[in-house]
Design a protein around this motif. Structure first.
Motif, PDB file in Angstrom:
ATOM      1  N   MET A 107      31.028  37.379  38.076  1.00 57.28           N
ATOM      2  CA  MET A 107      32.193  37.467  37.186  1.00 57.28           C
ATOM      3  C   MET A 107      31.756  37.768  35.754  1.00 57.28           C
ATOM      4  O   MET A 107      32.330  38.637  35.095  1.00 57.28           O
ATOM      5  CB  MET A 107      33.000  36.156  37.238  1.00 57.28           C
ATOM      6  CG  MET A 107      33.756  35.954  38.539  1.00 57.28           C
ATOM      7  SD  MET A 107      34.473  34.309  38.694  1.00 57.28           S
ATOM      8  CE  MET A 107      35.595  34.247  37.327  1.00 57.28           C
ATOM      9  N   SER A 166      30.531  41.260  35.241  1.00 55.18           N
ATOM     10  CA  SER A 166      31.593  42.260  35.163  1.00 55.18           C
ATOM     11  C   SER A 166      32.100  42.412  33.731  1.00 55.18           C
ATOM     12  O   SER A 166      32.613  43.472  33.356  1.00 55.18           O
ATOM     13  CB  SER A 166      32.742  41.918  36.115  1.00 55.18           C
ATOM     14  OG  SER A 166      33.414  40.754  35.689  1.00 55.18           O
ATOM     15  N   CYS A 167      31.919  41.390  32.909  1.00 57.07           N
ATOM     16  CA  CYS A 167      32.322  41.487  31.494  1.00 57.07           C
ATOM     17  C   CYS A 167      31.451  42.508  30.760  1.00 57.07           C
ATOM     18  O   CYS A 167      31.945  43.230  29.886  1.00 57.07           O
ATOM     19  CB  CYS A 167      32.206  40.134  30.809  1.00 57.07           C
ATOM     20  SG  CYS A 167      33.440  38.939  31.330  1.00 57.07           S
ATOM     21  N   ASN A 205      32.749  45.921  31.323  1.00 60.71           N
ATOM     22  CA  ASN A 205      34.152  46.123  30.959  1.00 60.71           C
ATOM     23  C   ASN A 205      34.280  46.962  29.682  1.00 60.71           C
ATOM     24  O   ASN A 205      33.665  46.658  28.670  1.00 60.71           O
ATOM     25  CB  ASN A 205      34.823  44.755  30.753  1.00 60.71           C
ATOM     26  CG  ASN A 205      36.281  44.870  30.408  1.00 60.71           C
ATOM     27  OD1 ASN A 205      36.964  45.785  30.843  1.00 60.71           O
ATOM     28  ND2 ASN A 205      36.757  43.934  29.602  1.00 60.71           N
ATOM     29  N   ASP A 224      37.461  47.744  28.475  1.00 66.09           N
ATOM     30  CA  ASP A 224      38.782  47.459  27.914  1.00 66.09           C
ATOM     31  C   ASP A 224      38.762  46.105  27.207  1.00 66.09           C
ATOM     32  O   ASP A 224      38.781  45.057  27.858  1.00 66.09           O
ATOM     33  CB  ASP A 224      39.822  47.465  29.025  1.00 66.09           C
ATOM     34  CG  ASP A 224      41.233  47.221  28.521  1.00 66.09           C
ATOM     35  OD1 ASP A 224      41.422  47.057  27.285  1.00 66.09           O
ATOM     36  OD2 ASP A 224      42.152  47.187  29.362  1.00 66.09           O
ATOM     37  N   SER A 270      41.423  43.483  28.194  1.00 63.22           N
ATOM     38  CA  SER A 270      41.450  42.969  29.562  1.00 63.22           C
ATOM     39  C   SER A 270      40.109  42.308  29.870  1.00 63.22           C
ATOM     40  O   SER A 270      39.059  42.905  29.666  1.00 63.22           O
ATOM     41  CB  SER A 270      41.710  44.123  30.539  1.00 63.22           C
ATOM     42  OG  SER A 270      41.652  43.652  31.854  1.00 63.22           O
ATOM     43  N   CYS A 271      40.172  41.115  30.366  1.00 59.68           N
ATOM     44  CA  CYS A 271      38.951  40.377  30.710  1.00 59.68           C
ATOM     45  C   CYS A 271      38.857  40.247  32.229  1.00 59.68           C
ATOM     46  O   CYS A 271      39.740  39.643  32.856  1.00 59.68           O
ATOM     47  CB  CYS A 271      38.967  38.998  30.071  1.00 59.68           C
ATOM     48  SG  CYS A 271      37.561  37.981  30.556  1.00 59.68           S
ATOM     49  N   PRO A 272      37.803  40.775  32.835  1.00 56.96           N
ATOM     50  CA  PRO A 272      37.661  40.686  34.291  1.00 56.96           C
ATOM     51  C   PRO A 272      37.615  39.245  34.815  1.00 56.96           C
ATOM     52  O   PRO A 272      38.110  38.979  35.907  1.00 56.96           O
ATOM     53  CB  PRO A 272      36.337  41.399  34.571  1.00 56.96           C
ATOM     54  CG  PRO A 272      36.071  42.230  33.378  1.00 56.96           C
ATOM     55  CD  PRO A 272      36.726  41.553  32.227  1.00 56.96           C
ATOM     56  N   ASN A 287      41.193  38.024  34.754  1.00 57.91           N
ATOM     57  CA  ASN A 287      41.939  38.743  35.792  1.00 57.91           C
ATOM     58  C   ASN A 287      41.602  38.231  37.178  1.00 57.91           C
ATOM     59  O   ASN A 287      42.483  38.144  38.030  1.00 57.91           O
ATOM     60  CB  ASN A 287      41.661  40.250  35.708  1.00 57.91           C
ATOM     61  CG  ASN A 287      42.237  40.866  34.429  1.00 57.91           C
ATOM     62  OD1 ASN A 287      43.129  40.291  33.810  1.00 57.91           O
ATOM     63  ND2 ASN A 287      41.704  41.998  34.038  1.00 57.91           N
ATOM     64  N   SER A 288      40.361  37.876  37.407  1.00 57.28           N
ATOM     65  CA  SER A 288      39.973  37.392  38.734  1.00 57.28           C
ATOM     66  C   SER A 288      40.516  35.992  39.014  1.00 57.28           C
ATOM     67  O   SER A 288      40.632  35.582  40.158  1.00 57.28           O
ATOM     68  CB  SER A 288      38.461  37.413  38.885  1.00 57.28           C
ATOM     69  OG  SER A 288      37.862  36.436  38.061  1.00 57.28           O
TER      70      SER A 288
END
Length: 125
Positions: A105, A108-109, A112, A114, A117-119, A122-123
Motif C-alpha cells: 500500500m 503504491s504512494c 502515485n 495524482d 488521490s491517495c492509494p 482509496n484501498s
C-alpha cells in the motif's frame, strides 16, 4: 522475609499486582500477625518470579496455574509449550502478511501521480 511493598519494589511490580495474583489463587497470602504486617518469604518471591517470567513468554494465568501445579507432568507441560509455540508462529505469519499488505500500500504512494488521490485511502474505502 519482607513486606509486600518491599517485595513489589524488588520485583519491579506494583503491590496491586501481588494482590491480584493472591485473589486469582496463584499465590497464597501470608497470614497477618496480630502485631504487624504480612511477611513474604523467598518461596513466595520465587513463585512470583515464575509467574512474571511465564507471563512474559505469553502464557495465560490459567496456563501458568497449570504449569505451577504439581499434577502437571513434563509431557503435559511440553504439550502446552508446543501449543504456545504454534500460536506464536501463527501470529508471526499473520504479522508478516500484514507487513506485506501495508508495504504494498505504501509503495503504491510512491508511484502515485495524482496528489488529490491517495492509494492507501482509496484501498481502505
Amino acid at each position: 522475609m519482607k513486606t509486600i511493598g518491599k517485595l513489589a519494589k524488588e520485583l519491579n511490580i506494583s503491590v496491586e499486582t501481588i494482590r491480584f495474583y493472591e485473589r486469582q489463587g496463584l499465590i497464597e497470602q501470608p497470614l497477618k500477625p496480630e502485631s504487624g504486617y504480612r511477611m513474604y518469604g523467598d518461596a513466595l518471591a520465587n513463585q512470583l518470579k515464575f509467574i512474571l517470567k511465564a507471563k512474559a513468554l505469553g502464557f495465560t494465568l490459567k496456563e501458568i496455574e497449570s504449569l505451577m501445579s504439581l499434577s502437571s507432568s513434563c509431557a503435559d507441560i511440553e504439550s502446552m509449550g508446543l501449543q504456545k509455540l504454534n500460536l506464536i508462529r501463527n501470529k508471526i505469519a499473520d504479522l508478516q502478511r500484514l507487513e506485506k499488505v501495508i508495504q504494498d500500500m505504501t509503495d503504491s504512494c510512491k508511484a502515485n501521480q495524482d496528489p488529490q488521490s491517495c492509494p492507501v485511502i482509496n484501498s481502505l474505502k
